[in-house]
Enzyme design. Structure first.
Site, PDB file in Angstrom:
ATOM      1  N   GLU A  46       0.870  -1.185   0.000  1.00 36.18           N
ATOM      2  CA  GLU A  46       0.000   0.000   0.000  1.00 36.18           C
ATOM      3  C   GLU A  46       0.909   1.238   0.000  1.00 36.18           C
ATOM      4  O   GLU A  46       1.979   1.227   0.640  1.00 36.18           O
ATOM      5  CB  GLU A  46      -0.863  -0.005   1.277  1.00 36.18           C
ATOM      6  CG  GLU A  46      -1.619   1.279   1.571  1.00 36.18           C
ATOM      7  CD  GLU A  46      -2.154   1.332   3.004  1.00 36.18           C
ATOM      8  OE1 GLU A  46      -1.466   0.825   3.921  1.00 36.18           O
ATOM      9  OE2 GLU A  46      -3.268   1.852   3.198  1.00 36.18           O
ATOM     10  N   LYS A 126      -9.566   2.213  -1.578  1.00 31.15           N
ATOM     11  CA  LYS A 126      -9.740   1.699  -0.219  1.00 31.15           C
ATOM     12  C   LYS A 126     -11.059   2.159   0.405  1.00 31.15           C
ATOM     13  O   LYS A 126     -11.371   3.349   0.422  1.00 31.15           O
ATOM     14  CB  LYS A 126      -8.573   2.154   0.646  1.00 31.15           C
ATOM     15  CG  LYS A 126      -8.543   1.571   2.053  1.00 31.15           C
ATOM     16  CD  LYS A 126      -7.257   2.007   2.733  1.00 31.15           C
ATOM     17  CE  LYS A 126      -7.124   1.441   4.127  1.00 31.15           C
ATOM     18  NZ  LYS A 126      -5.812   1.885   4.731  1.00 31.15           N
ATOM     19  N   CYS A 171      -5.016  -2.880   3.103  1.00 33.41           N
ATOM     20  CA  CYS A 171      -4.663  -2.679   4.493  1.00 33.41           C
ATOM     21  C   CYS A 171      -5.782  -2.956   5.495  1.00 33.41           C
ATOM     22  O   CYS A 171      -6.123  -4.089   5.738  1.00 33.41           O
ATOM     23  CB  CYS A 171      -4.093  -1.275   4.681  1.00 33.41           C
ATOM     24  SG  CYS A 171      -3.140  -1.167   6.186  1.00 33.41           S
TER      25      CYS A 171
HETATM   26  N1  ING Z   1      -3.068   0.742   8.691  1.00 32.78           N
HETATM   27  C1  ING Z   1      -3.483   0.105   9.867  1.00 32.78           C
HETATM   28  C2  ING Z   1      -4.123  -1.263   9.632  1.00 32.78           C
HETATM   29  O1  ING Z   1      -5.307  -1.448   9.629  1.00 32.78           O
HETATM   30  C3  ING Z   1      -4.415   0.373  12.008  1.00 32.78           C
HETATM   31  C4  ING Z   1      -4.327   1.001  10.671  1.00 32.78           C
HETATM   32  C5  ING Z   1      -3.276   0.011  12.729  1.00 32.78           C
HETATM   33  C6  ING Z   1      -5.642   0.157  12.554  1.00 32.78           C
HETATM   34  C7  ING Z   1      -3.362  -0.564  13.977  1.00 32.78           C
HETATM   35  C8  ING Z   1      -5.761  -0.417  13.827  1.00 32.78           C
HETATM   36  C9  ING Z   1      -4.619  -0.779  14.528  1.00 32.78           C
HETATM   37  O2  ING Z   1      -3.337  -2.173   9.503  1.00 32.78           O
HETATM   38  C10 ING Z   1      -3.815   1.085   7.591  1.00 32.78           C
HETATM   39  N2  ING Z   1      -3.184   1.838   6.665  1.00 32.78           N
HETATM   40  O3  ING Z   1      -4.990   0.752   7.462  1.00 32.78           O
END
Ligand code: ING
Length: 303
Positions: A46, A126, A171
């Site tokens: 990503e 997304k 992601c």
């Molecule tokens: N990154 C993270 C993911 O879902 C995140 C955002 C991190 C959400 C940690 C909750 C906890 O892997 C992206 N870009 O979505």
């Protein structure tokens, strides 16, 4: 057997000072290595062209726009398309898209699927945008995807190409079974996704030691419950002061991880994936026509 040889091209950090041309050089090194090792398709993370800028509060619109691609291919990414065509290798690329549609600027967190002729076969924007829309200075870093991107408007789709049915997500989507199921209902045999995932979650620090577990748990479950392979690729390492998890991997329809990255830098993870391995799961355990009961699922789509 219907073998498609996949390469997960994990990237280490991209400093904000690194130009797109320099990043594309790193992508080309991985592509040439993957092609030399017989890969049919290489999967990049990503937001693979820049640092993951949603971690920063950016007030100036011109500065924000500088992190987006206004064309794909662009001058900086054209060498990637040309080399892929020369090497006869398909690729997935995640990038941040600035489009002018419906008479206005629209920004998306986007991924494309490019076939071995260099043609863009599919595009995904997304849908599950994590984080928050306002500046939250209490956090050591932000996640402002809800501010910088619109919710994707293309749905989750799969395309028959390069020997199988291939689908995209990005992601945070991977944590939501609905995304996997929408692809599964289209007969998807190979899911490609990239991620930027900090080791530390300011909102839930107790899960920091579980980030790698939650990462693999989500994707292994998605593959098993939908009888699909997945190639899952991190932008990893300490990027602008933020440690991001690695764990790039290739997962079979059984849910087993067949190969995974060892480090948090640029690293190629390869596997020869037999798409026919999907069939037993799709025809028995997860035969949607025989076993699925949508008449009882209504609550899932209620707002
Ligand atoms: N990154 C993270 C993911 O879902 C995140 C955002 C991190 C959400 C940690 C909750 C906890 O892997 C992206 N870009 O979505």
């Amino acid at each position: 057997p219907r073998i498609v040889t996949m390469a997960a091209a994990q990237l280490g950090p991209i400093p904000r000072s690194e130009t797109r041309a320099q990043v594309v050089e790193r992508l080309l090194v991985l592509m040439r290595d993957a092609a030399a090792r017989g890969a049919d398709i290489i999967v990049y993370p990503e937001a693979a062209l820049t640092a993951f800028f949603p971690h920063w509060w950016i007030e100036d619109e011109a500065e924000l726009d500088s992190w987006f691609e206004t064309a794909m291919p662009s001058n900086e990414t054209a060498p990637l398309f040309a080399e892929a065509k020369r090497l006869k290798i398909g690729f997935h690329l995640g990038y941040c898209e600035l489009a002018h549609e419906q008479g206005r600027k629209r920004r998306f967190n986007t991924a494309i699927l490019v076939d071995k002729s260099g043609a863009i076969i599919g595009k995904y924007r997304k849908i599950h945008l994590p984080g928050h829309a306002g500046h939250e200075p209490w956090r050591p870093f932000q996640n402002l995807e809800k501010r910088y991107f619109e919710i994707g408007d293309l749905g989750w789709r799969a395309w028959r190409t390069m020997g199988g049915v291939m689908g995209l997500m990005i992601c945070n989507d991977r944590r939501w079974p609905e995304a996997w199921r929408v692809l599964g209902l289209q007969g998807t045999e190979m899911v490609m996704l990239g991620y930027n995932t900090p080791q530390h979650d300011p909102a839930m620090p107790q899960t920091d030691p579980l980030q790698d577990f939650h990462n693999h748990l989500s994707m292994q479950a998605g593959c098993y419950a939908n009888g699909t392979w997945a190639v899952c690729v991190a932008k990893a390492g300490v990027e602008e002061g933020i440690m991001q998890i690695g764990g790039s991997c290739i997962i079979a329809p059984s849910g087993q991880i067949v190969a995974q990255a060892l480090g948090r830098g640029d690293e190629l993870v390869m596997a020869a994936c037999d798409l026919d391995a999907c069939t037993p799961y799709k025809e028995t355990m997860f035969n949607f026509a025989r076993h699925r009961r949508p008449e009882h699922y209504g609550m899932i789509v209620e707002r």
